[in-house]
Design a protein around this motif. Sequence first.
Motif, PDB file in Angstrom:
ATOM      1  N   LEU A  74       0.833  -1.194   0.000  1.00 21.27           N
ATOM      2  CA  LEU A  74       0.000   0.000   0.000  1.00 21.27           C
ATOM      3  C   LEU A  74       0.876   1.255   0.000  1.00 21.27           C
ATOM      4  O   LEU A  74       0.627   2.209  -0.755  1.00 21.27           O
ATOM      5  CB  LEU A  74      -0.933  -0.016   1.227  1.00 21.27           C
ATOM      6  CG  LEU A  74      -1.981   1.074   1.292  1.00 21.27           C
ATOM      7  CD1 LEU A  74      -2.935   0.978   0.106  1.00 21.27           C
ATOM      8  CD2 LEU A  74      -2.763   0.940   2.586  1.00 21.27           C
ATOM      9  N   VAL A  75       1.939   1.274   0.794  1.00 21.44           N
ATOM     10  CA  VAL A  75       2.852   2.437   0.846  1.00 21.44           C
ATOM     11  C   VAL A  75       3.539   2.592  -0.509  1.00 21.44           C
ATOM     12  O   VAL A  75       3.652   3.704  -1.030  1.00 21.44           O
ATOM     13  CB  VAL A  75       3.875   2.269   1.994  1.00 21.44           C
ATOM     14  CG1 VAL A  75       4.999   3.292   1.881  1.00 21.44           C
ATOM     15  CG2 VAL A  75       3.204   2.396   3.329  1.00 21.44           C
ATOM     16  N   ASN A  76       4.017   1.507  -1.107  1.00 19.36           N
ATOM     17  CA  ASN A  76       4.675   1.579  -2.413  1.00 19.36           C
ATOM     18  C   ASN A  76       3.716   2.097  -3.474  1.00 19.36           C
ATOM     19  O   ASN A  76       4.113   2.876  -4.355  1.00 19.36           O
ATOM     20  CB  ASN A  76       5.223   0.207  -2.816  1.00 19.36           C
ATOM     21  CG  ASN A  76       6.481  -0.153  -2.040  1.00 19.36           C
ATOM     22  OD1 ASN A  76       7.176   0.730  -1.547  1.00 19.36           O
ATOM     23  ND2 ASN A  76       6.756  -1.443  -1.911  1.00 19.36           N
ATOM     24  N   GLN A  77       2.447   1.683  -3.427  1.00 18.40           N
ATOM     25  CA  GLN A  77       1.455   2.141  -4.395  1.00 18.40           C
ATOM     26  C   GLN A  77       1.250   3.649  -4.272  1.00 18.40           C
ATOM     27  O   GLN A  77       1.208   4.356  -5.274  1.00 18.40           O
ATOM     28  CB  GLN A  77       0.125   1.398  -4.166  1.00 18.40           C
ATOM     29  CG  GLN A  77      -0.949   1.844  -5.110  1.00 18.40           C
ATOM     30  CD  GLN A  77      -2.298   1.172  -4.781  1.00 18.40           C
ATOM     31  OE1 GLN A  77      -2.395   0.358  -3.849  1.00 18.40           O
ATOM     32  NE2 GLN A  77      -3.300   1.530  -5.529  1.00 18.40           N
ATOM     33  N   TYR A  78       1.134   4.138  -3.041  1.00 18.17           N
ATOM     34  CA  TYR A  78       0.958   5.596  -2.851  1.00 18.17           C
ATOM     35  C   TYR A  78       2.201   6.380  -3.258  1.00 18.17           C
ATOM     36  O   TYR A  78       2.101   7.492  -3.779  1.00 18.17           O
ATOM     37  CB  TYR A  78       0.557   5.906  -1.414  1.00 18.17           C
ATOM     38  CG  TYR A  78      -0.920   5.660  -1.183  1.00 18.17           C
ATOM     39  CD1 TYR A  78      -1.869   6.410  -1.869  1.00 18.17           C
ATOM     40  CD2 TYR A  78      -1.353   4.693  -0.295  1.00 18.17           C
ATOM     41  CE1 TYR A  78      -3.205   6.168  -1.664  1.00 18.17           C
ATOM     42  CE2 TYR A  78      -2.690   4.448  -0.088  1.00 18.17           C
ATOM     43  CZ  TYR A  78      -3.624   5.202  -0.778  1.00 18.17           C
ATOM     44  OH  TYR A  78      -4.952   4.961  -0.584  1.00 18.17           O
ATOM     45  N   LEU A  79       3.376   5.809  -3.025  1.00 17.72           N
ATOM     46  CA  LEU A  79       4.607   6.476  -3.442  1.00 17.72           C
ATOM     47  C   LEU A  79       4.688   6.572  -4.952  1.00 17.72           C
ATOM     48  O   LEU A  79       5.150   7.569  -5.519  1.00 17.72           O
ATOM     49  CB  LEU A  79       5.836   5.758  -2.888  1.00 17.72           C
ATOM     50  CG  LEU A  79       6.097   5.947  -1.396  1.00 17.72           C
ATOM     51  CD1 LEU A  79       7.307   5.118  -0.974  1.00 17.72           C
ATOM     52  CD2 LEU A  79       6.327   7.409  -1.058  1.00 17.72           C
ATOM     53  N   LYS A  80       4.222   5.542  -5.654  1.00 19.85           N
ATOM     54  CA  LYS A  80       4.169   5.584  -7.122  1.00 19.85           C
ATOM     55  C   LYS A  80       3.216   6.647  -7.591  1.00 19.85           C
ATOM     56  O   LYS A  80       3.475   7.352  -8.566  1.00 19.85           O
ATOM     57  CB  LYS A  80       3.770   4.215  -7.685  1.00 19.85           C
ATOM     58  CG  LYS A  80       4.862   3.182  -7.620  1.00 19.85           C
ATOM     59  CD  LYS A  80       4.389   1.879  -8.206  1.00 19.85           C
ATOM     60  CE  LYS A  80       5.401   0.776  -8.013  1.00 19.85           C
ATOM     61  NZ  LYS A  80       4.940  -0.519  -8.484  1.00 19.85           N
TER      62      LYS A  80
END
Length: 160
Positions: A149-155
Amino acid sequence: MHITWSTFFIQLAAFLILFLLLKRYAFGPLLGIMEQRKELIQGQLDNAENSRNQAAQHLEEQKQALQQARKEAYDIIEQAKATSSKQADDIIVTAKTEASRLKDDAVKDIESEKNKAIAALRGEVGGMSVKIASKIIEKQIDEKSQEQLVNQYLKEVGSK
């Protein structure tokens, strides 16, 4: 050779009479005219000498005036050079001052834009952090799901 005394005295008397008549009527006026001519010539010589002296004096005055004019022209040229040099220096100083002012303004604008971008980025990061936190609280998911979820928001942030 025989001398005739009577003829001799007659010729002597005729010569004396002729000499007296010539002296009175011819030599006197002739000498007077010659004296007038002498005075006229002397006057003309004096006038010529005066004219020559005046011409020499006038020539000297003209030389002095020409020298003065040359000096004034040289002074004017020197003054013009000094003025143009001063104006060039003033223009250079003004241009440097203006360039410095423009550089300072540009640096301030860049700093201002940088601060605005940082503030905007902080706002977005703060908003996303709140969203992430709310999603995490809502889902109560495991650590692996939370990392995804954090990686998705960072993208998402990277694409904006």
